[in-house]
Design an enzyme around this catalytic site. Structure first.
Site, short mmCIF file in Angstrom:
data_model
loop_
_atom_site.label_atom_id
_atom_site.label_comp_id
_atom_site.label_asym_id
_atom_site.label_seq_id
_atom_site.Cartn_x
_atom_site.Cartn_y
_atom_site.Cartn_z
N GLY A 169 0.84 -1.20 0.00
CA GLY A 169 0.00 0.00 0.00
C GLY A 169 0.87 1.24 0.00
N ASN A 170 0.35 2.31 0.55
CA ASN A 170 1.09 3.58 0.46
C ASN A 170 2.09 3.73 1.62
OD1 ASN A 170 -0.09 5.37 2.70
ND2 ASN A 170 -1.92 4.57 1.69
N VAL B 161 0.90 4.68 5.39
CA VAL B 161 0.47 3.55 6.22
C VAL B 161 1.65 2.58 6.44
CG1 VAL B 161 -1.17 1.64 6.41
CG2 VAL B 161 -1.93 3.81 5.47
N GLY B 162 2.55 2.52 5.47
CA GLY B 162 3.76 1.69 5.64
C GLY B 162 4.50 2.07 6.92
N GLU C 220 5.67 -3.24 0.57
CA GLU C 220 5.57 -3.09 -0.89
C GLU C 220 4.84 -1.78 -1.13
OE1 GLU C 220 6.73 -5.17 -3.27
OE2 GLU C 220 7.55 -6.65 -1.88
N CYS D 96 0.63 0.06 -9.18
CA CYS D 96 1.83 0.58 -8.49
C CYS D 96 3.01 0.70 -9.42
CB CYS D 96 2.17 -0.30 -7.30
SG CYS D 96 2.45 -2.01 -7.76
P1 NAD Z 1 -5.44 0.95 0.72
O1 NAD Z 1 -6.07 2.25 1.07
O2 NAD Z 1 -6.30 -0.20 0.33
O3 NAD Z 1 -4.52 0.57 1.95
C1 NAD Z 1 -3.78 -0.62 2.00
C2 NAD Z 1 -4.12 -1.35 3.28
O4 NAD Z 1 -3.76 -0.57 4.40
C3 NAD Z 1 -5.60 -1.67 3.41
O5 NAD Z 1 -5.75 -3.02 3.78
C4 NAD Z 1 -6.07 -0.71 4.47
O6 NAD Z 1 -7.12 -1.23 5.24
C5 NAD Z 1 -4.83 -0.53 5.32
N1 NAD Z 1 -4.84 0.75 5.99
C6 NAD Z 1 -5.25 1.95 5.48
N2 NAD Z 1 -5.08 2.92 6.39
C7 NAD Z 1 -4.56 2.35 7.51
C8 NAD Z 1 -4.18 2.84 8.79
N3 NAD Z 1 -4.28 4.13 9.11
N4 NAD Z 1 -3.67 1.96 9.67
C9 NAD Z 1 -3.55 0.67 9.34
N5 NAD Z 1 -3.90 0.15 8.15
C10 NAD Z 1 -4.40 0.97 7.24
O7 NAD Z 1 -4.43 1.10 -0.47
P2 NAD Z 1 -3.51 2.33 -0.84
O8 NAD Z 1 -2.46 2.49 0.19
O9 NAD Z 1 -4.31 3.49 -1.28
O10 NAD Z 1 -2.84 1.69 -2.15
C11 NAD Z 1 -2.26 2.46 -3.09
C12 NAD Z 1 -0.78 2.60 -2.80
O11 NAD Z 1 -0.18 1.33 -2.71
C13 NAD Z 1 -0.04 3.33 -3.90
O12 NAD Z 1 0.95 4.14 -3.32
C14 NAD Z 1 0.60 2.19 -4.68
O13 NAD Z 1 1.73 2.56 -5.41
C15 NAD Z 1 0.92 1.23 -3.59
N6 NAD Z 1 0.97 -0.12 -4.12
C16 NAD Z 1 2.14 -0.77 -4.08
C17 NAD Z 1 2.22 -2.03 -4.62
C18 NAD Z 1 3.50 -2.81 -4.62
O14 NAD Z 1 3.43 -4.00 -4.89
N7 NAD Z 1 4.65 -2.22 -4.34
C19 NAD Z 1 1.09 -2.62 -5.17
C20 NAD Z 1 -0.10 -1.91 -5.18
C21 NAD Z 1 -0.15 -0.67 -4.62
#
Ligand code: NAD
Length: 485
Positions: free
Chosen positions: A212-213, A216-217, A234, A268
């Site tokens: 994800g982003n 949150v990472g 990731e 991504c």
């Molecule tokens: P998302 O909003 O679905 O979040 C990802 C996960 O984090 C979800 O399961 C969500 O419930 C959890 N989450 C959200 N907020 C949280 C919090 N405050 N505390 C704990 N958990 C929380 O997805 P996203 O982050 O919007 O995804 C898009 C991002 O992910 C982009 O930056 C994209 O580049 C990146 N991405 C990376 C890859 C990769 O393989 N490297 C793949 C897809 C997406």
């Protein structure tokens, strides 16, 4: 059914109290404790169990393809053919690859031992970590949930899967199907958003795999630090494309438009922006316009090959990025259906809003550069990208990019396709993430590589290093160590 075994065995394994249905929030601790006792009882360790789970996952996908495809249409208007290429078929290929190689990957690996401790033998063995957590995003809600799970199961772990609340239809399908196909004593799914994930992150896991982003990472890594839990992150970022004047620009336009507009740009590893000289940019812009029409027809809003923006917040963010920019192609939008046309922007200023954040939508800014050096310096001034794409026929230019830039991956001639190469690590570097997976690496991510040394007790050659340290022993040790270094 074309699978080797029915999921019946896995289903039989699964006849225990229902651990796969999302528990009430205050029950997350009990769920993880239950999974831990399953792991500690050794249930997930046998290779036969792991293979059964992988075959169950294969059956889950093959027997429920229409329902999963329908969920992807609901969540993202994802065309079923694209869903096969990037989600369902992608996961099936990963399962096949893992089933075909798992026994070999799990074999202990011999390691040479130094003469100083001869006679002895050494090897490494992979052991499962325990109970792991996989947190997935919404954009590829099948692939990005299931491919890490393949690694976690193949490595012999119990796990909790947390699909994204922003792809609710896909999340609901998996919540139902996990309970039917997997061993529920060892595999659980918890649906929900921030509160549920926050609660999960309070638990002690043996690995957290987050996609994800980066914001949150950081939250995930912070929570993991409390328990010294290792993490794989990731993440995303701006993946650049560089195009020079040595290449067939029509072919480039096809490749870039494919990588960019797939899943409506919500990928991504999508090309985020394109760097080119003013002359190359001028030649490429009409070609991109033509290719968009070739792919999606004169009005992409009517094409079922083009997806939709996931939600209103993302739609508003993306349409906001168009303000003040010069549109070459697309630009049209419809808030009601969250349609944003495949869009190309002309000669974008490096300080504009669209260049200040990961776009994650169907907008391709073209930024002009004075030279190759200018392009490389611009890329290096930003965060390390998840992927970098270069279109050139020049070997020297390729070398410059390989050695002069840093990114999770670099690909020449095609965007996003490196994910299809199971032997390549998939992951980021710096702000685009840490750790990598796919194929054998997925098993390694969810395993501990344990060092095993065996030395026979007799003859005891070690008496040469026991105290008391006489001059003779001192000379022997110094001589030996010098030879070793
Ligand atoms: P998302 O909003 O679905 O979040 C990802 C996960 O984090 C979800 O399961 C969500 O419930 C959890 N989450 C959200 N907020 C949280 C919090 N405050 N505390 C704990 N958990 C929380 O997805 P996203 O982050 O919007 O995804 C898009 C991002 O992910 C982009 O930056 C994209 O580049 C990146 N991405 C990376 C890859 C990769 O393989 N490297 C793949 C897809 C997406």
């Amino acid at each position: 059914m074309s699978i080797d075994a029915s999921p019946a065995e896995a289903v039989a394994d699964a006849r225990t109290p229902d651990a796969s249905v999302a528990p009430p929030r205050d029950d997350v601790g009990a769920l993880v404790a239950r999974l831990r006792s399953t792991f500690e009882a050794g249930r997930t360790k046998p290779v036969a169990w792991r293979i059964r789970q992988l075959k169950a996952l294969k059956a889950l996908l093959l027997e429920n393809t229409p329902e999963i495809e329908a969920a992807l249409i609901t969540d993202l208007a994802k065309n079923p053919a694209e869903a096969q290429l990037t989600e369902i078929g992608f996961v099936l290929a990963e399962i096949e690859h893992t089933l075909a190689n798992l026994t070999r990957w799990l074999r202990p690996k011999r390691v040479a031992t130094p003469l100083l401790i001869a006679p002895s033998s050494a090897k490494t063995v992979l052991e499962p970590l325990g109970v792991v957590l996989v947190i997935a995003p919404w954009n590829y809600p099948v692939q990005l949930l299931l491919v890490p799970i393949i690694g976690a199961l193949a490595a012999g772990n119990a796990l909790v899967a947390k699909p994204s609340e922003l792809a609710p239809a896909t999340s609901a399908v998996f919540a139902k199907l996990f309970a039917r196909y997997f061993d529920q004593r060892a595999v659980a799914i918890v649906e929900g958003g921030v509160p549920e994930t926050t609660e999960l992150l309070k638990q002690r896991f043996d690995h957290i795999f987050y996609t994800g982003n980066g914001r949150v990472g950081r939250i995930v890594m912070h929570a993991a630090a409390e328990n010294l839990t290792p993490v794989t992150l990731e993440l995303g970022g701006k993946s650049p494309v560089y195009v020079d004047d040595t290449v067939d620009l029509r072919a480039v336009a096809h490749r870039v438009a494919w990588g960019k507009f797939m899943n409506a740009g919500q990928t991504c590893v999508a090309p985020d922006y394109l760097l080119a000289s003013p002359a190359v940019a001028a030649a490429l812009e009409p070609l991109l316009t033509e290719v968009i029409a070739e792919f999606y027809g004169p009005d992409p809003a009517t094409s079922d090959s083009f997806g939709r923006i996931v939600n209103d917040a993302q739609f508003e963010r993306l349409t906001g990025l168009l303000a003040g920019e010069t549109v070459v192609a697309g630009g049209e939008s419809d808030a009601r259906t969250r349609y944003l046309a495949p869009t190309v922007l002309h000669d974008v200023d490096r300080t504009s809003a669209v260049m200040a954040q990961e776009i994650f939508g169907p907008i391709l800014p073209i930024v002009t550069v004075d030279s190759l050096n200018d392009a490389i310096s611009y890329i290096n001034a930003g965060d390390k990208p998840l992927a970098l794409y270069v279109f050139t026929e020049s070997k020297a230019v390729r070398r410059r990019f390989i050695t002069g830039t840093s990114s999770g991956a670099i690909a020449f001639g095609v965007p996003a396709a490196h994910l299809l190469v199971q032997g390549l690590p998939f992951g980021g570097v710096g702000a685009s993430g840490m750790g990598a997976y796919h194929g054998e690496r997925s098993v390694q991510v969810f395993s501990h590589e344990k060092a095993v040394l065996s030395k026979i007790l007799k003859p005891d050659t070690f008496n040469l290093v026991y105290p008391p340290f006489t001059q003779k022993k001192d000379a022997f040790i110094r001589g030996f160590l010098r030879k070793l270094t």
